[in-house]
Scaffold this active site. Structure first.
Site: not given
Length: 278
Positions: A252, A2-3, A52
């Site tokens: 990332r 999820p974002e 989030k």
DNA sequence: CGATTATGATTAA
DNA sequence: TAATCCTAATCGC
């Protein structure tokens, strides 16, 4: 995985399914059993998303704080719920649908004050209509951090994840390695516009789809692609065909197109060429 | 069937 | 920077 758009979507769906109704709870994992027992039979009064983070407010004023992290999932099924996948931490059963939570990084019963403390740590959320881009734009203008790293900083802007940061920098035409403060004012403003536009599109569609302005009115080219992405996990740029480059930024992976996202901003109008000296 | 990877984020070192 | 939380899909053998 999820974002921000996913969390806002789930908040919207949970509002429709559960808010205003008596909710029966069920906690399969012991660690949340006490909290679930306390919530059982209460009316859920509100569900809201910030970045989030998801917050469910209950009749007695208590708040359930959920952050899905990398693995967390909400699963929706009709009532009565028939199956259970994985280690379900919390089950909310409304009149027509049940929601199961599994794998979340955070699932905690908090006070409204604790909720406020969480919100205080977040930058503006582009999916909230009242979002004020000011603090974000100021941080970008001041920070020497690469813009690709800053977009993942939830204190700078809330809700962007690893897919969106790559795609937003593509639609913004910005090399992720550029120090944030070296973006030109029009690039900063454009970036915020892209953030609001693309995350809003993801919220409406239900998954991440990025669209550059120049492709909005044009059928999308028939190029093999995963989910309509420009650069994230792509081999070749859909627009210009260049080989997509990949590196690590803020621990990332990030992908970008060296041609569409030049290290130096491309000038819209070439500066007048000075006559050669002598 | 084990290894790898993943749209996240905190904590310790 | 690395370890950690913790789930699931995918890939190689």
């Amino acid at each position: 995985m999820p974002e921000g758009h996913t969390i806002h979507r789930q908040a919207r769906e949970q509002r429709a399914d559960l808010v205003g109704h008596v909710v029966r709870t069920d906690a399969v994992q012991d660690r949340f059993a006490g909290a679930a027992a306390r919530l059982d039979g209460q009316v859920l009064t509100d569900v809201d998303a910030y970045g989030k983070h998801l917050f469910q407010t209950w009749e007695d004023g208590s708040v359930v704080h959920v952050h899905l992290g990398l693995y967390g999932k909400w699963r929706r099924q009709p009532v009565p719920p028939l199956w259970m996948v994985g280690a379900v931490r919390l089950r909310l059963v409304g009149p027509t649908h049940a929601w199961d939570l599994a794998g979340a990084t955070v699932c905690a019963l908090v006070t409204p004050e604790e909720q406020e403390r969480v919100l205080d740590r977040l930058g503006p959320d582009p999916l909230r209509p009242d979002a004020d881009p000011g603090p974000f734009l100021a941080k970008v203008a001041r920070s020497a951090t690469p813009i690709g790293a800053l977009l993942l900083d939830q204190a700078a802007v809330a809700g962007i994840g690893n897919v969106y940061r790559a795609e937003l920098l593509f639609t913004g035409g910005i090399d992720p390695r550029r120090p944030a403060k070296e973006l030109r004012p029009h690039e900063r403003d454009r970036l915020w516009t892209e953030i609001v536009h693309q995350l809003g599109l993801g919220l409406d569609v239900g998954h991440i789809v990025t669209l550059r302005d120049d492709e909005l009115d044009r059928p999308r080219p028939e190029v093999p692609r995963d989910e309509g992405l420009y650069v994230y996990h792509q081999e070749a740029c859909r627009v210009c065909g260049s080989a997509i480059r990949t590196t690590a930024l803020a621990a990332r992976r990030i992908d970008w197109c060296p041609h569409c996202q030049p290290r130096r901003p491309r000038r819209t109008h070439e500066a007048p060429v000075a006559p050669p000296p002598g």
